[in-house]
Write a protein that holds these residues in place. Structure first.
Motif, short mmCIF file in Angstrom:
data_model
loop_
_atom_site.label_atom_id
_atom_site.label_comp_id
_atom_site.label_asym_id
_atom_site.label_seq_id
_atom_site.Cartn_x
_atom_site.Cartn_y
_atom_site.Cartn_z
N GLY A 180 -5.26 49.36 18.77
CA GLY A 180 -5.51 50.48 17.91
C GLY A 180 -6.27 49.84 16.87
O GLY A 180 -6.45 48.58 16.66
N CYS A 181 -7.24 50.76 16.00
CA CYS A 181 -7.98 50.38 15.04
C CYS A 181 -6.84 49.99 14.21
O CYS A 181 -5.85 50.20 13.95
CB CYS A 181 -8.80 51.23 14.50
N SER A 182 -7.53 49.23 12.90
CA SER A 182 -6.67 48.86 11.69
C SER A 182 -5.91 50.12 11.22
O SER A 182 -4.73 49.77 10.77
CB SER A 182 -7.42 48.17 10.72
N ALA A 183 -6.51 51.28 11.07
CA ALA A 183 -5.80 52.35 10.16
C ALA A 183 -4.72 52.62 11.07
O ALA A 183 -3.58 53.37 10.63
CB ALA A 183 -6.73 53.38 10.00
N ARG A 230 -6.03 41.84 6.66
CA ARG A 230 -7.23 40.55 6.72
C ARG A 230 -8.10 41.29 7.70
O ARG A 230 -9.30 41.36 7.61
CB ARG A 230 -6.65 39.30 7.14
N GLU A 231 -7.48 41.78 8.89
CA GLU A 231 -8.57 42.26 9.94
C GLU A 231 -9.20 43.62 9.50
O GLU A 231 -10.45 43.87 9.81
CB GLU A 231 -7.75 42.36 11.47
N GLY A 232 -8.40 44.34 8.85
CA GLY A 232 -8.99 45.77 8.59
C GLY A 232 -10.12 45.37 7.34
O GLY A 232 -11.30 46.01 7.56
N VAL A 233 -10.16 44.58 6.59
CA VAL A 233 -10.77 44.26 5.74
C VAL A 233 -11.92 43.60 6.22
O VAL A 233 -13.40 44.04 6.05
CB VAL A 233 -10.46 43.14 4.73
N LYS A 234 -11.98 42.72 6.98
CA LYS A 234 -12.95 42.02 7.76
C LYS A 234 -13.87 42.78 8.52
O LYS A 234 -14.93 42.87 8.57
CB LYS A 234 -12.43 40.87 8.73
N SER A 235 -13.23 43.84 9.15
CA SER A 235 -13.92 44.93 10.25
C SER A 235 -14.64 46.03 9.29
O SER A 235 -15.52 46.64 9.70
CB SER A 235 -12.91 45.62 11.21
N GLY A 236 -14.47 45.90 8.03
CA GLY A 236 -14.76 47.01 7.09
C GLY A 236 -14.10 48.29 7.00
O GLY A 236 -14.57 49.25 6.42
N GLU A 237 -13.16 48.36 7.94
CA GLU A 237 -12.25 49.63 7.72
C GLU A 237 -11.56 49.78 6.55
O GLU A 237 -11.24 51.05 6.39
CB GLU A 237 -11.29 49.45 9.18
#
Lengths: 225, 225
Positions: A83-86, A149-156
DNA sequence: GTCTATATCACGATAGAC
DNA sequence: GTCTATCGTGATATAGAC
């Protein structure tokens, strides 16, 4: 004096001791609970506890480890699904709240554990039981940290501090469900009532998604859900 | 009264006892602190404490009242100044954090107080000292509640639950600064270091203003500041 | 107001019978 | 594996001298 502890009588003596100790340590903390009380609630003599655990500290640390393990398993499984970060964030929040609700002693025990260091006898942090708990805790924190970290990196996600965001999440979940009578009076119903749990889930997720301050709706997403 | 020449330990015995007890109760909780230890730290015999306070519970409750009073004064003054709801919210957050930072024992003492109910002897909640603290607490909560209610009413805040938002704010401030060694390892520096305090201020305000999940900028306000 | 001395009780932990 | 008995310590609180 004798409080009604809803603990099942099944399982080995060791497990029953752990169950009783978990609830008592959660309610009154390390210094507030005596081995005599634990033994009486289990239905054993005080000395029998020392056959299963080498001392009070070891008993407490094993109780804490069990709680951390249960949280870790739930969170790891929740974050493993794709799933996406959110989406993964929401699932992680749900897993945390599920754990705190299904095991009602956990929130208090974990929050108390932040302070109990100074109550344990000196050198307790070098016991094997303590280090096992440390490892589990680091796994839990690592899982959340990686998600952020992944959510920030992807811009989400916004470019938040992962550490501060973890603190905010713990405060929004563990603190809330540990707040006991204070939280009950504030919310207006027992914190574990299904309605109150559902409200908390919704409010936490909405806060993480939108913050508190309103703004104009963006692409049909900014209003109430 | 003459001029206060001494800088430390210049108050009455009563005040020095309260100061010492506040720090000890914050660090080890009600059950973890003995009157003997308090007395020794003040530099008195144990029995002298019972001349100033009728018992351990009364001493603890007066310590707690003093902390609540200090928070109440700061918060009331911060929210009294004019401004829109978002401005007053930010000032309130600053006042809360200022109080928790300037009086480093407060956060732990307050968070511990949520659990200490079960450690106090039965009937403690009917003592005059307890009820005084209850009133101060209700004033604090009332001030925050009114702020949120007004912000929601004016449309400046989303239509959040005031009670849940109060829990989130307490979790984001009191819990964080009470998290001690755990928080220190997570953040990477002592929580009271000026940089760490500034970071916490910014992260909490940003979370309340924008949430965690990013969205497209709206009228030049949604991006990084 | 502070002290010494004491009363009463609970604590964690151990020894040893069964 | 559970028990009784006990050790040594520290807890809150009180009494009474100074």
């Amino acid at each position: 004096m004798g409080a009604n502890l809803a603990v099942q009588d099944s399982g080995s003596s060791r497990d029953r001791i752990l169950d009783v100790a978990e609830e008592l340590f959660a309610r009154r903390g390390y210094s507030g609970v005596g081995m005599r009380e634990v033994a009486a609630e289990v239905g054993l003599g005080k000395s029998s506890l020392f056959h299963h655990f080498s001392g009070k500290v070891e008993l407490y640390l094993e109780v804490l480890n069990r709680v951390l393990e249960r949280i870790h398993v739930r969170l790891r499984d929740a974050l493993a699904a794709p799933g996406c970060s959110a989406e993964r964030l929401d699932r992680g929040i749900d897993a945390l709240i599920d754990g705190l609700v299904d095991e009602p002693s956990s929130a208090r025990l974990l929050l108390r554990a932040l302070f109990e260091d100074e109550n344990l006898p000196p050198g307790s942090d070098q016991l094997a039981e303590h280090q096992a708990g440390e490892r589990t805790l680091q796994q839990i924190l690592g899982d959340i940290h990686e998600l952020i970290r992944e959510g920030v990196k992807s811009g989400e996600f916004r470019s938040v501090s992962a550490a501060h965001t973890i603190q905010t999440i713990i405060g929004a979940t563990a603190y809330h469900f540990a707040s006991g009578e204070f939280g009950r009076e504030l919310i207006g119903s027992p914190l574990l009532d299904p309605d109150a749990v559902a409200s908390r889930r919704a409010e936490v997720k909405a806060m993480l998604h939108h913050g508190l301050v309103a703004r104009e709706p963006v692409s049909g997403e900014g209003g109430k859900e």
